[in-house]
Write a protein that holds these residues in place. Structure first.
Motif, short mmCIF file in Angstrom:
data_model
loop_
_atom_site.label_atom_id
_atom_site.label_comp_id
_atom_site.label_asym_id
_atom_site.label_seq_id
_atom_site.Cartn_x
_atom_site.Cartn_y
_atom_site.Cartn_z
N VAL A 124 0.83 -1.00 -0.13
CA VAL A 124 0.01 -0.04 -0.02
C VAL A 124 1.02 1.35 -0.06
O VAL A 124 1.83 1.40 0.81
CB VAL A 124 -1.00 0.01 1.13
N GLN A 125 0.67 2.06 -0.85
CA GLN A 125 1.54 3.17 -1.07
C GLN A 125 0.86 4.68 -1.53
O GLN A 125 -0.22 4.55 -2.37
CB GLN A 125 2.68 2.78 -2.36
N PHE A 126 1.28 5.71 -0.89
CA PHE A 126 0.88 6.96 -1.50
C PHE A 126 1.50 7.40 -2.94
O PHE A 126 2.66 7.11 -3.02
CB PHE A 126 1.13 8.29 -0.43
N LYS A 127 0.48 7.57 -3.63
CA LYS A 127 0.97 7.78 -5.10
C LYS A 127 1.99 8.90 -4.98
O LYS A 127 1.85 9.81 -4.52
CB LYS A 127 -0.23 7.91 -5.90
N ASN A 128 3.04 8.77 -6.09
CA ASN A 128 4.09 9.79 -6.34
C ASN A 128 5.02 10.10 -4.94
O ASN A 128 5.49 11.00 -4.84
CB ASN A 128 3.63 11.04 -6.71
N THR A 129 5.03 8.93 -4.06
CA THR A 129 5.69 9.28 -2.80
C THR A 129 6.39 7.84 -2.55
O THR A 129 6.23 6.86 -3.18
CB THR A 129 4.85 9.64 -1.55
N SER A 130 7.49 7.75 -1.65
CA SER A 130 8.24 6.57 -1.21
C SER A 130 7.37 6.06 0.13
O SER A 130 8.03 5.11 0.47
CB SER A 130 9.68 7.00 -0.99
N ILE A 131 6.74 6.64 0.44
CA ILE A 131 5.67 6.14 1.61
C ILE A 131 4.58 4.88 1.39
O ILE A 131 4.08 5.18 0.58
CB ILE A 131 4.94 7.38 2.32
N SER A 132 5.19 3.77 1.94
CA SER A 132 4.55 2.54 1.69
C SER A 132 4.51 1.64 2.99
O SER A 132 5.32 1.97 3.99
CB SER A 132 5.03 1.84 0.59
N THR A 133 3.71 0.59 3.02
CA THR A 133 3.31 -0.40 3.80
C THR A 133 2.97 -1.74 3.56
O THR A 133 2.66 -1.69 2.19
CB THR A 133 2.62 0.14 5.20
N ILE A 134 3.04 -2.71 4.19
CA ILE A 134 2.90 -4.07 3.66
C ILE A 134 1.44 -4.46 4.64
O ILE A 134 1.56 -4.37 5.68
CB ILE A 134 3.91 -5.16 3.79
N THR A 135 0.48 -5.07 3.83
CA THR A 135 -0.65 -5.74 4.87
C THR A 135 -0.46 -6.91 5.81
O THR A 135 0.70 -7.82 5.29
CB THR A 135 -1.88 -6.14 3.84
N GLY A 136 -1.01 -6.98 6.90
CA GLY A 136 -0.59 -8.15 7.48
C GLY A 136 -1.45 -9.44 7.11
O GLY A 136 -2.04 -9.57 5.87
N ASN A 137 -1.38 -10.62 8.07
CA ASN A 137 -2.05 -11.62 7.51
C ASN A 137 -3.55 -11.47 7.34
O ASN A 137 -4.03 -12.34 6.70
CB ASN A 137 -1.98 -12.70 8.78
N GLU A 138 -4.14 -10.77 8.03
CA GLU A 138 -5.54 -10.51 7.91
C GLU A 138 -5.85 -9.27 6.79
O GLU A 138 -7.05 -8.98 6.67
CB GLU A 138 -6.34 -10.02 9.14
N GLY A 139 -4.88 -8.83 6.00
CA GLY A 139 -5.18 -7.81 5.13
C GLY A 139 -5.22 -6.43 5.75
O GLY A 139 -5.17 -5.68 4.69
N TYR A 140 -4.76 -6.32 7.00
CA TYR A 140 -4.94 -4.88 7.51
C TYR A 140 -3.78 -4.02 7.18
O TYR A 140 -2.48 -4.54 7.21
CB TYR A 140 -5.09 -4.95 9.00
N PHE A 141 -3.98 -2.72 7.08
CA PHE A 141 -2.74 -1.94 7.05
C PHE A 141 -2.82 -0.41 7.65
O PHE A 141 -4.25 -0.12 7.76
CB PHE A 141 -2.44 -1.43 5.56
N LEU A 142 -1.91 0.16 7.77
CA LEU A 142 -2.11 1.54 8.54
C LEU A 142 -0.93 2.46 8.10
O LEU A 142 0.06 2.05 7.72
CB LEU A 142 -1.96 1.71 9.83
N ILE A 143 -1.36 3.28 7.09
CA ILE A 143 -0.16 4.38 6.41
C ILE A 143 -0.73 5.86 6.70
O ILE A 143 -1.94 6.14 6.84
CB ILE A 143 -0.31 3.98 5.00
N LYS A 144 0.38 6.67 6.93
CA LYS A 144 0.06 8.04 7.21
C LYS A 144 1.18 8.96 6.34
O LYS A 144 2.49 8.50 6.21
CB LYS A 144 0.04 8.25 8.85
N THR A 145 0.98 9.97 6.38
CA THR A 145 1.98 11.19 5.59
C THR A 145 1.38 12.45 5.90
O THR A 145 -0.04 12.73 6.00
CB THR A 145 1.73 10.83 4.20
N ASN A 146 2.31 13.39 6.11
CA ASN A 146 2.31 14.72 6.17
C ASN A 146 2.11 15.52 4.93
O ASN A 146 1.92 16.82 4.80
CB ASN A 146 3.46 15.46 7.07
N SER A 147 2.51 14.88 3.83
CA SER A 147 2.38 15.17 2.28
C SER A 147 1.06 15.69 1.99
O SER A 147 0.25 14.65 2.47
CB SER A 147 3.39 14.83 1.45
N PRO A 148 0.67 16.50 0.93
CA PRO A 148 -0.78 16.68 0.57
C PRO A 148 -1.05 15.35 -0.46
O PRO A 148 -1.35 15.89 -1.53
CB PRO A 148 -0.96 17.87 -0.22
N ALA A 149 -0.87 14.13 -0.12
CA ALA A 149 -1.15 13.11 -0.92
C ALA A 149 -2.49 12.82 -1.12
O ALA A 149 -3.58 13.10 -0.37
CB ALA A 149 -0.41 11.74 -0.20
#
Length: 804
Positions: free
Chosen positions: A48-73
């Motif tokens: 899971v990634q904010f478009k046009n940024t390098s900020i990303s994360t991977i979903t866990g065993n149950e498909g959950y994710f948490l992602i945040k950014t201070n940029s205006p994504a």
């Protein structure tokens, strides 16, 4: 599979906790879960990634994710092996929860009719089909200790429905500002006396149930279990929502399903094959999913099956069942069964709001018996591992909801619709059907009926009726006293008096085929409004009655009735004996009714105890004896009658049938004879003859048959323009036969136009139902006795019906 409710609960809980952290920052925070659009399973390892940024994360065993950014994504991208990339636009500087549904690019993404089989999966499935008899759990086999949890809740409830602050506290808030309202939860643990056992008796170890106010716990549980039946995929067909789907292990499976190998693995040193299955026809009653098969026994290790999204079934949003099996002495017994049914509720919402959904979540966990209650400990561990986060919230939510004014108002409306009583303080006003009627004898008649309510006395009630007929200026009186014994098995006593106009020849025998009739008279509020022609077949009757009911077991009930009746002659239906007028007939006696059923579902509410339909026959056998007198004639008589009724589901739909027969012993006047029940209203009746006039046919011995067939849309679903409306066919048949001895004519002459049947009376009907999901229209034809006086040979009738 996590339920949609559980997912939203977790997301909303995390959002609530984190909102305080991000409220003071201009930060975008997204919490979500990623799913396979086809299998509806969580997807682990997705990026899971904010478009046009390098900020990303991977979903866990149950498909959950948490992602945040201070940029205006403004967009989020989701990538996973075997799936098409997905992107979603989000609101900047906000905290929100989302669900992401990825489309597979492998075999599951191929159109249903174009999935290609492979030789390995075909060979494995063929061997499994050949071994069905050996691997199938025996019918009625009850595997040891069972944890049985059943939950129901309404989902996507609009905020404006939840104005009561306590109702909002009882519900669970969702990120999209909609609500989840708890309805019912049942949590049971029981143990079979033997293992394996085919006995039905259970030792209940835990039994905790709660439901919202208007609904009886037993009724809700049984109705939900009917919607989530336990399926045996080793049989040819599995029943889902009253329809019979072809099993992927049926003998004809290869003709209707495409199978493909998904994976192979080693489980407990045994080679296992995971095989997907897809329907070859879109509109057929077929399932989609996957199953894992053992290579040694060719038995199912697990199966995951769903109703395809392309198959339209009324009210069904989605249905999924998972079954897990455990090996026990070379036999695969059930280990767990999870069923999730989501229904589209036909409730009005705003034009841009999501439809309200009803969710039913059923979970069964099995464990073989062990010494020192080891099986109970194992069940407890399994249940804790598989527990849904919503369980405690639903339980506490139901308690909170039952305290709200909103639920008390819902109960008020439910009792009014189901029992025809309106609660006003300490009294109940009704039945509503008795408030007004009109016939040629009384003219317009208004009445006020009431009884003391449950809030005054729980086991005792006193009621009265006061009415006035405006044409003949007479008063209509009535009263009743009811008492229910505080015993384990149902016992009830009633003493009543009434004086009213009833259809000539009417008797309480109709209660044997229509057990839930609230107001006995055919002249009532609704029949008056929908009557085709004025009702001339009426006599005034005054009745004293004592009734005692006792339920010995759920399957067996007896009812004793003692009565004293007075029938009064009038210009429209006069009594004439041997050329002499008869002013009134005195009639008294008693009758004993035996009711036999199986697995009877009962809605039990104060003195409004009602029998609900089941799939087993219901039998009545009744004997009656008494005496009548008129002028200077007095004679004894006897009567014997029996009825049977049942609803039968099968692949093509469902059939409701009712049969009744009886005979009268001795000589009696015509009000004590058996008149075939006619129907002079616009409504289609399931226990009357819809084209027959009142008093048209009479006998002292009779046999009647009523059959209604509701199809699954066998013909209409093949018509392109009609198919989208989901109309379904309905066919009906009515047959009556009777005979009349001339000895009764020596007692009293028959009313004008009455006759006996020399040949059977037959009427048939055809029509459509499921109009607006609740209405039907029937075209009815009289097939015999078409030339009889005043015969109605054709007519249209309307019926109410709701089906899945």
């Amino acid at each position: 599979m996590e339920t949609s409710f559980a997912r939203r609960l977790i997301l909303s809980s995390l959002l609530t906790m984190l909102s305080f952290v991000v409220s003071a920052q201009k930060e975008t925070l997204v919490i979500g879960q990623v799913f396979d659009r086809f299998s509806q399973k969580p997807v682990a390892g997705a990026t899971v990634q904010f478009k046009n940024t390098s900020i990303s994360t991977i979903t866990g065993n149950e498909g959950y994710f948490l992602i945040k950014t201070n940029s205006p994504a403004a967009k989020i991208m989701v990538f996973a092996n075997g799936y098409k990339p997905f992107q979603i636009r989000i609101k900047r500087n906000s905290t929100l929860g989302i669900e992401v549904w990825l489309s597979p690019i492998g075999p599951a993404a191929i159109p249903l009719e174009k999935v290609n089989e492979d030789s390995v999966s075909r060979r494995i499935v063929q061997n499994s089909i050949l071994r069905r008899t050996f691997n199938s759990p025996p019918s009625g086999r009850n595997p040891s200790t069972v944890s049985d949890r059943l939950k129901a809740y309404a989902y996507n409830v609009p905020p404006n429905w939840m104005n009561d602050i306590n109702a909002r506290k009882a519900s669970v808030w969702s990120p999209d500002s909609l609500f989840t309202v708890p309805l019912f939860i049942s949590d049971k643990i029981y143990r079979q006396p033997n293992f394996p056992s085919v006995r039905l008796d259970k030792d209940i170890i835990r039994n905790n149930q709660i439901t919202i106010l208007p609904l009886d716990k037993e009724y809700v549980e049984k109705m939900l279990l009917l919607l989530t039946l336990q399926q045996n995929f080793y049989k040819e067909h599995v029943e889902i929502l009253g329809k019979y789907f072809l099993s992927p292990l049926a003998k004809k499976a290869f003709k209707h399903y495409a199978f493909f190998l998904q994976d192979s693995s080693i489980v407990n040193k045994r080679k296992c094959y995971s095989i997907g299955f897809r329907p070859k026809q879109r509109d057929a009653l077929l399932l989609t999913g996957s199953m894992t098969i053992d290579s040694l026994t060719y038995g199912l290790i697990n199966i995951d099956a769903s109703i395809p999204k392309t198959l339209p079934i009324n009210f069904a949003h989605s249905f999924n069942i998972k079954q897990q099996f455990a090996l026990n002495k070379d036999k695969w017994d059930y280990s767990s069964i999870n069923t999730l049914l989501v229904l589209n509720l036909p409730l009005p919402v705003g034009p841009h709001q999501k439809p309200v959904l009803g969710v039913i979540d059923k979970e069964l966990l099995f464990s073989p018996p062990k010494h020192n209650d080891g099986d109970l400990q194992q069940i407890a561990l399994m249940r804790q591992k598989e527990s849904k986060p919503a369980s405690d919230s639903i339980y506490s939510g139901v308690i909170q909801l039952n305290k709200t004014r909103f639920m008390h108002e819902v109960k008020w409306v439910t009792d009014l619709l189901m029992y025809q009583y309106a609660h006003v303080g300490k009294i109940d006003v009704g039945p509503i059907n008795s408030l007004y009627h009109k016939n040629v004898l009384d003219g317009s008649t208004g009445a006020f009926s009431f009884r003391t309510g449950e809030s005054l006395w729980k086991n005792f009630s006193v009621g009265a009726t006061l009415g006035y007929a405006f044409d003949n200026h007479t008063w209509k009186l009535g009263g009743q006293v009811l008492y229910r014994f505080p015993s384990k098995n149902f016992q009830q006593m009633q003493f009543s008096y009434s004086k009213n106009a009833y259809r000539t020849g009417f008797s309480e025998d109709i209660m044997l085929v229509n057990e839930n009739k609230v107001f006995l008279s055919d002249d009532n509020l609704f029949s008056t409004l929908l009557r085709i022609k004025p009702n001339y077949a009426v006599n005034e009757v005054s009745t004293w009655k004592f009734q005692y009911e006792k339920e010995w077991r759920r399957e067996f009930k007896t009812t004793l009735t003692l009565f004293d009746n007075r029938y009064f002659s009038n210009p429209y239906v006069s009594f004439v004996s041997q050329g002499e007028p008869v002013y009134r007939i005195l009639h008294y006696g008693g009758k004993l009714d035996f009711r036999l059923s199986n697995d009877q579902l009962i809605w039990d509410e104060f003195f409004g105890r009602r029998f609900l339909s089941n799939h087993f026959p219901v039998f009545h056998f009744q004997v009656e004896g008494g005496k009548y007198s008129m002028n200077k004639v007095a004679r004894n008589y006897g009567k014997i009658q029996a009825t049977v009724k049942q609803s039968v589901d099968f692949i093509g739909g469902m059939i409701y049938y009712t049969g009744e027969t009886g005979c009268i012993l001795g000589k009696v006047p015509f009000p004590l004879l058996s008149f075939s029940r006619g129907n002079e209203t616009l409504f289609f009746s399931d226990c009357n003859f819809n084209l027959m006039n009142n008093l048209e046919y009479v006998g002292d011995k009779y046999a009647n048959l009523y059959v209604d067939y509701y199809s699954c849309g066998l013909l209409l679903k093949k018509i392109p323009l009609i198919r989208s409306l989901n109309f379904k066919e309905m066919f009906s048949l009515r047959v009556a036969e009777n005979g009349l001895s001339k000895k009764h004519l020596e007692v009293m002459a028959l009313p004008s136009g009455s006759q006996t049947l020399n040949t059977p009376y037959v009427e048939a009907a055809a029509g459509v139902y499921n109009i607006l999901s609740c209405l039907g229209i029937q075209s009815v034809w009289r097939l015999t006795h078409r030339n009889d006086p005043n015969a109605n040979n054709w007519g249209m009738r309307v019926l109410f019906y709701v089906a899945f």
